[in-house]
Each structure stands twice: as C-alpha cells, then as structure tokens.
Enzyme design. Sequence first.
Site, PDB file in Angstrom:
ATOM      1  N   CYS A 419     100.019   5.771  28.076  1.00 51.82           N
ATOM      2  CA  CYS A 419     100.384   5.870  26.661  1.00 51.82           C
ATOM      3  C   CYS A 419      99.346   5.148  25.796  1.00 51.82           C
ATOM      4  CB  CYS A 419     101.798   5.333  26.445  1.00 51.82           C
ATOM      5  SG  CYS A 419     102.516   5.805  24.848  1.00 51.82           S
ATOM      6  N   HIS A 546     104.718   8.682  30.254  1.00 48.68           N
ATOM      7  CA  HIS A 546     105.110   7.492  31.029  1.00 48.68           C
ATOM      8  C   HIS A 546     105.597   7.934  32.413  1.00 48.68           C
ATOM      9  CE1 HIS A 546     105.089   4.368  27.784  1.00 48.68           C
ATOM     10  NE2 HIS A 546     105.210   5.441  27.019  1.00 48.68           N
ATOM     11  N   GLU A 548     105.986   6.326  35.044  1.00 51.00           N
ATOM     12  CA  GLU A 548     106.788   5.326  35.767  1.00 51.00           C
ATOM     13  C   GLU A 548     108.281   5.612  35.701  1.00 51.00           C
ATOM     14  OE1 GLU A 548     105.892   3.499  31.639  1.00 51.00           O
ATOM     15  OE2 GLU A 548     104.832   4.658  33.175  1.00 51.00           O
TER      16      GLU A 548
END
Length: 594
Positions: A419, A546, A548
Amino acid sequence: MIKSIYCVLFFRYLPSLAAMKYILVTGGVISGIGKGIISSSIGTILKSCGLHVTAIKIDPYINIDAGTFSPYEHGEVFVLDDGGEVDLDLGNYERFLDIRLIRDNNITTGKIYQAVINKERRGDYLGKTVQVVPHITDAIQEWVMKQARISVDDDGVEPQVCVIELGGTVGDIESMPFIEAFRQFQFKHEYIIHDPVVLFFRWDHSTSMFCQKTKPTQNSVRELRGLGLSPDLIMCRCATVLETSVKEKISMFCHVEPTQVICVQDVSSVYRVPLLLEDQGVVDYFCQRLNLPVEMRSRKMLTKWKEMADRSDKLLEQVSIALVGKYTKLSDSYTSVIKALEHSALAINYKLDVKYIDSADLETSTLKEEPVKYHEAWQKLCSAHGVLVPGGFGVRGTEGKMLAINWARKQNKPFLGVCLGMQLAVCEFARNVLGWEDANSTEFNPESKHPVVIDMPEHNPGQLGGTMRLGRRRTIFTTRDSVLRKLYGDVEHVDERHRHRFEVNPELKHHFAKEGLHFVGQDVEGERMEVIELQDHCYFVGVQYHPEFTSRPIKPSPPYFGLLLAAAGKLQSYLAKGCQINIGVWLLVILVKN
C-alpha cells in the site's frame, strides 16, 4: 499471573444439528487478555468435529466501525472482502477457521444505535418511547440471530455454531446493554454455557514471583451472576499451569466442576491453544453438551494444527525481516502483517525474527537529536535479510521509509512494499533514478511538481470513515514474466483486499518502465497501478493491496512468501521448480515429510 476468559455458550439441546448453537465469550476484570485467540480456538475445535462455524465480534464503543482508529488505540484495522473495516479479532477468526466474514460480523454500539434510530425516524415503533430495554436489547439479539445464519463458506452451507466474543470487561457501562441482551437471549435457548475470563495474581515479595490467587475470579463471576449470567466453563489465562488446589477453589466458589476450569497457560505459539483446549477435554465437553454424534469427531483439523505447532517449535534456521513502519511501538498495529510473515517463514522451515524499526529513527533529524537511536535503527536495517514497508497514513516517518527503500534497492536486498510502502517505492525511484527531486505523494506535498502519487476524489467525499477504496478488488497481471504472477501460480488475475485513498499517477507510468520499474499489475479498467516489480533485482515488489489479510497458516500470501524465499536465498530455486502451482498442496507435502 492468571487471566481468565469468561466464555458463555448458548444453544438449543436437540438431537438434530439444524438448531443454531451460540457461544458467548466475555471478559473478566481486564481487557486484551486473549479472548480473540480463545474464541478462535473454540471455533477451531468445533470445526474439527465437522461443524460449520461462524463468528461475531461485539465492540461496545460508539464508533460505527474501526476505520478511524489509531493503531495504537485498538491495533490494526482489519479489512474484509466487502470492505468492512473491523476489529483485528476478525482476522484471528478468518485465519484460524479459514472462513470469510462480512462487516456485519462486527457489531458495535454505534451500529446498533444507528439501526434503532433509523427505525425510529421511519416510524417503525408506532409512536412508542424508544428505550435501551427493550428496543436496544432486542436489536442486539435480532442482529446476532440474523448474522449467525449467514454462510461464511464457499459452499453456501448455513453455519451450525456461532462463536460470539463480547469485548471489554465485566461491569463496563458500555457493555451493559449487551450483557442484558444475552441475559434475555439465554431464555430463548434451552441450554447455556458461560465461560468467564478473570485475573489471578499477587506479587510475592519473599520469592519475587507471581502467586495464583482466585479472588479476582470470584469477584468477576459474582458480578456476572448478579447481572444474570452464570459460568459453565472458566478459561484461565496464566503464565504457568494452574495448580490443582486453585482449580478446586475456583470450582467451589464459582459453582462449576473442576473439569470445567480450563487452564490456558503461555505456550510456544498460538497454534497450540486449540490443542491445549483439546487436551483438557473441551472437545468432549462440547460434543456432549451440543449433542454431537461420535462419528463427527474427525479431529483432522487439530492434527494439522499439531503438525504446524510441532514444526514451529523445531525450527532452527532463522530469517530476519526489518519492518519499517510508523506504529512499531505496538506489534498489534501490524498483526496481520506479522502473521503473514510467520506463515511464510513456517512454509520454508525458518524461524522468523522481526526487527521493528520506527521509520522516523532512520531520518537525519534523528541523527542530530538522538544519534544513538539513529545508529541503532540503521544497524537493525543493515543486519536484516529482507525489508518490509507496510501500509500507513500521515507524513511522519515517510522520508525514513524512503531511505530504507533506497537502501534495499541499491544493496539488492529483498523488499516488499504494501500500500503506502508501494507508493513510497515509486516516489523513491522517481527521486533517485528519474531525477525528480521533489517527487512525492499529494497526501504529503500537494504542491509537488512531480505528483507521482495522487488522490482518488471519488473515494474521499470529505469524511474519513468508510470513504476509501475498500474491500476485495481484482488485479490483472499485464505480463507473463512477473515474479509475483508466478508466485500466485501463473494466474491471469488475483482478488485481494484494498484500503487506500491514494494511487500511483497512471499518466507517469511510462517514465518508470523505461528505467526498469515495471507496473505488472493493474485494475480491471487498466487505470490503477496495483503491482510494481524492479528488474535486475533479487526481489523488489510493491503491491497496492493488502495481501496479509488473506494469508492463512497453510496457504501463505504469495507476496510475503516471495519475500521470505528471497530473504532465505531460496527464491530462484523455487521459481526454477515451477512454484508448485498450489502453495497449499506444497505445504501439506512438507507437513507430511516432517
């Protein structure tokens, strides 16, 4: 020191599994003691019995969602597929149970009151005086019952058990409407199991040790019972195994059997928590009280968790990643990032060492004011095997992040920017390779002559909450030579979760490609730059999304997996072998071998 988690389980006792069962996990005298992990572990145990499980997190604050919180306030903001900005515990639920939740799985006081006020404005209450009881409490119960039946699996099967975590502590004014709602809720379901979490500790000056004391538990349970909720299971968070005499005392004064006092002591990894509960008979207890047939106790899922926990404990080789961020004083600010790194490190059989670096400490201003802190930060960075710059907001520390990115690029060190990390990688390249000295994001310098990162006005109508580009979006790979594309399994596109207001200026992308920084991933319309890769570098990748948030213990996120492979010196050999296409299958093979 012992901390206990009060867990309340509500369910209808019927031979059929069609009736929804509810499990309520509440807190004791302090918050932040692991209710989320306990709730996730309970869900894991039930899923191991072949049940379809969902989860709900209740936060008593008045905020509509977690989107405007500082990470130092409640940890990271977790983003769901539908764009919901929610509490980080929903990330625990998704990772433990391998499910996908939606924004309404996170209930806040603000959401409840907003729903009730909207109904009042429409005249739905027919002129009645709107009160906390029954209107707010009824709204809570209706929300829970409705949300519990929404499928969280791809097969569309309705859940059979809903685990509900009530945030905060017993006695909080903010929690009272929810406590009252569940006091009423238990009478609509024939059987209730309540799991309180309490605090046991006293400092013994003679031995300089914490002694296990039961009084806080007794007081917490007494207060809960006074509010209409009685415990059935008491899960005690403690540093060491609970003494038998302490269990018996809790049993006596809290009106439960000794077998219903569960010890959740400190363990080597969170993967061991479901195993800890299983070892103390929690699975059998649930099967008996939920009337589950014996043949459903497959335990295959817990076998997988045991294999992961055993492998995690046996790891010897270590790989270090420098996490250069703004909120490094609280690791919960980057919970999903750390978990994604752990998943990837476990996949390559390495022990993870995260070096937390406050990006501001890398800047020359720190050298003048606090030279020791400056040199310590740079020593951490230079000794790491790889560099990660995660997402964030605000100008503080951005110059330090770009210094770290510059170092990784020049030293050929593995780098991943997520990001804001990707955006700053573009800014750094523009400054030091293209020669645009004032290149910047309009977030930090609106007057820059080279605005390489610009805002998206359609996602910023003047409010902060819920106005970003949020949720699951598709990224199209524009070339077959992309390293990240290969790591994803040579797919044409990926669907990942986003949370940003700013984007790389698409009008300037051709300048970067000429110098070797390629935009290998774009959105469906081809307007937004999603993935960057630097040629002639061991691993220099940036992603606007993102990744994750969708990483799982046996299926690590490909961008993080690539970073760990490169940091361990194994990326090229992995790519040469074809990446195994399916990372999940590859990991299962490793599990069997170990």
